[in-house]
Design an enzyme around this catalytic site. Sequence first.
Site, PDB file in Angstrom:
ATOM      1  N   ASP A 139       0.819  -1.288  -0.009  1.00 37.45           N
ATOM      2  CA  ASP A 139       0.013   0.068  -0.215  1.00 37.45           C
ATOM      3  C   ASP A 139       0.912   1.225  -0.044  1.00 37.45           C
ATOM      4  OD1 ASP A 139      -2.307   1.964   0.623  1.00 37.45           O
ATOM      5  OD2 ASP A 139      -3.231  -0.002   1.023  1.00 37.45           O
ATOM      6  N   HIS A 212      -3.791   5.892   3.128  1.00 33.23           N
ATOM      7  CA  HIS A 212      -4.404   4.839   2.804  1.00 33.23           C
ATOM      8  C   HIS A 212      -3.718   3.582   3.639  1.00 33.23           C
ATOM      9  CE1 HIS A 212      -5.893   1.619  -0.072  1.00 33.23           C
ATOM     10  NE2 HIS A 212      -6.751   2.597  -0.279  1.00 33.23           N
ATOM     11  N   SER A 542     -11.108  -0.794  -0.977  1.00 34.77           N
ATOM     12  CA  SER A 542      -9.770  -0.944  -0.162  1.00 34.77           C
ATOM     13  C   SER A 542      -9.982  -1.026   1.317  1.00 34.77           C
ATOM     14  CB  SER A 542      -9.210   0.565  -0.292  1.00 34.77           C
ATOM     15  OG  SER A 542      -8.647   0.875  -1.593  1.00 34.77           O
TER      16      SER A 542
END
Length: 766
Positions: A139, A212, A542
Site C-alpha cells: 500500500d 491509505h 480498499s
Amino acid sequence: MLKLWLLQLSLVLIFCYECVVAEARSQQLKKTYVVHMDKSTMPATFNNHFEWYDSSLRSVSASAAMLYTYKNVIHGFSTRLTAKEAESLQKQPGIVSVLPEVRYELHTTRTPEFLGLGKSETLFPASEAQSEVIVGVLDTGVWPEIKSFDDTGMGPVPRGWKGVCEVGRNFKSSSCNRKLIGARSFSRGYEEAVGPIDETAESKSPRDDDGHGTHTSTTAAGSVVNGASLFGFASGTARGMAAQARVATYKVCWLAGCFGSDILAGMDKAVEDGVNVLSMSIGGGLTDYYGDTVAIGAFTAMAQGIFVSCSAGNGGPYADSISNVAPWITTVGAGTLDRDFPTYVRLGNGKNFSGVSLYSRRPLSGSMVPIVDAADVSSTSSGNLCMTGSLIPAKVAGKIVVCDRGGNSRVEKGVEVKDAGGVGMILTNTDSYGEELVADAQLLPSANVGEKAGDAIKNYISSDPGPIATIISRGTQLGIQPSPVVAAFSSRGPNPITPEILKPDLIAPGVNILAGWTGAVGPTGLESDKRHVSFNIISGTSMSCPHVSGLAALLKAAHPEWSPSAIKSALMTTAYSTYGNGKTLLDISTGQPSTPFDFGAGHVDPVAALDPGLVYDATVQDYLDFLCALDYSSFQIKQATNRDFTCLSSKTYSLGDVNYPSFSVPFETASGTWGGVGATSTVKYTRTLTNVGTPTTYKVSVSSQSTSVKILVEPESLSFSRQYEKKSYVVTFTASSMPSGTTSFARLQWSDGKHVVGSPIAFSWT
C-alpha cells in the site's frame, strides 16, 4: 488546377513526414517493462542469473539499467526501454515475456462487533497462535507512531521472519517493533515514470504520507486501542481483525499512483520475507492472466502457501466492473455496517431529510440561511458538480450550496463551496449512487443525502421564491437496519476474463470504516486540511479487503495446516446472503435485492468460518488445469505461473471442474426467434469436498429462482469417515435457451444438520 494539385501533394508529404517523426519519437520514448526470464535456460557460460540478465539487456541497449531483479514471484528484472528495444529483447533466447508496466490505483471500532468477533472471542485462536501469523500489506506505507502499532504484551518476532525495517530520511529502525515487524519501500518504477521523489512533498521511505496504507494495515491487524474516534464520531475501542497478528508493510504506492514494477518487487520481497497473508487494496486494467502483474505474483505467493486478498474495485454499480479476478486471488467487494452518522437537512417548507456527515466544527446557527442549487450559481456547464473554480462567489456567499456527486472528490466539492463563501453544502447522489450514504469529514457544515432526498431538495429550491434551510448533526447512531447492504461503488461481475469463475468472491465491511491514519495529512487528505487525527473514517473496497485479510490471518492461526484455497472456501461457504427474515441482501444503488454478481458468496461471517465442516480445497495442479481449460499454451502458462507445464493432449480439461466454492454457468443463446426458445443445452461441473470436521454425512439441497435451468446433483449425500477425507460430486445443469443478457441465480447447500456449506450459482446467457 496544377496549383491545387501541388498544394494537396505538399499537405500529403507534410502529413507523412509528421507520421514518420511521430513514429520515430515513439520508438525513442522509453518506458518501464517487466522482463520475465526462463531461469532454467541460462547458458552455462554465465556464473549467475544476474550476469545473464545483464548480458541479455546489454544486447539490446547499452545504456539501460535494471530497476529491480526478481527471484521469487517470477525470475527476471524490470528496466526502461524503447518500444523497438523491447521488441528486440522479446526475441532473445530465454525470454518468457516483456510486459509493459501497468499503473495501478488505490481502491479507496465497530466492525469487530458487527462481524461477531467481540462476543465470540473464546472461539478464536489464542494470542500466541495469532502472533505467529504475519500480514503483509502492499500500500502507501505506514505511520508507525500511532497506538494501533503498540506492541505491549507481544512476544518475540516469529523465528521464520526474514524481513527488515528499512531506514530512510524520516524512518528509523526503531520505527518497527514486535507488532510492526517489517517495513520496506519500492520507488524505482515510480521515479522512472514520474521523476525523482520530492522529499518535501512525500517520504522516500516506508512512511505513509497518504493515510491509505495506515488505514488498511490497522484494519487488518491493528492493536487494540481504547477511546478511538474521529472527532467523537464512532467512539469506542478500535482493533484490527487479527489484533495479535504481526504487520509488515511494503510501500509500493505513491502520490502519483502505484506502478507494476514496484508492486512486483514488493510481492517478491514479501514472499521472501515470510508473510502468511498478502493484502492488496489496489487494482489496474483487466487483461489475460499471463499479462496481469498482480495475478502473476499472486500465483507464486499462493503456491508457497500465502493467502492473497485483493479489493474488487470501486467501479460499481456497473456490471463487468470487477478487477483482480484470478481464481487464486480472493476478491473482496464492499458492504455497509449497522452504524451511521446522521445529519438532517431542514427546509423552509418544514420538511426534513436525513443524510450523513462527519463535520465536527462550529455548526450552522439555529436560524435558516438561503439555499441554492450549484447549477444556478456556477460559471460552467457542469456547475452542478462544484468543480474547483466553478462557483461564483457573489452568488454563493452566506448560502448553503447543493452539489451533485461525481466528477471530483466529495471533499473537494466542500472546499470549493467554502472558498466561494458558502456556509454549508448538501451533497446529493445521482442515479449511479442511489441511496448510498458515505460520510466525509468536510471543512464546513454538510450533509450527504440520497438521490430521492436530493431531488426533493432541488424541487424545493426551484419552486420556492426564497428557499432557506439549515443542517443539523446528530453524532453516531448504531443499529441501522437493514444491514449490511451492498455498497453502490462496489465493483460487480460477471467476470469479464473468465465468466465461469464467479467474482467477487464475497463482501465485507467497506463503508464508513474507522481505522488508523497518518500524521502527514488531515482526514480529507487535502493540502488545505490542517487537522491532525490518529483515526479516520473512509470508504471503499480498499477498506473491505483488509477485513478479509485479517480474518484470513485468524483462520490461519486457528488452522495452520489449511491452504490458501481452504481458507478462502471457509470464508465463502459460510458467508450469508440473506437477512434474518430470509430476504436477500439489498443493493443500496437500486434499493432492490442484490445478486451473486454483486456479493459473490455473500457477506463474510468469521465465527462460522472457523468451523466450516467442509472445504473446497484447490492445489497448484488444479489451477494449472484451469489454465489448460483456457487453452493456454505451455509458454503462456510459464508467463502466468513461472512454472514449466504442458497440458496433456490425452486429457480433457473443463472450466467447470475448477474446484471453486461457487458456480458460474454461462450459456450461449440459441439462434432463432426470441433467443431460440425451446432449445436446451447441458453442462456438467465437478467439485471435490474435503472434510475438516468430524465423521458425518452431508445431504445436498438446491434452491433456484427460475425453472429455466434444471439442476441435478449426484450423489445426493456424502459420507465422511475421517478428517481430511475427500469426496466428489457432479452437478448437471440443463438449461432452456433464453434471450441474450438474461441472468438467473440458484444456491446449492450441503448440510449435516450442524454445518451449512453453501455455494451461489449464477446463470447467464450471451
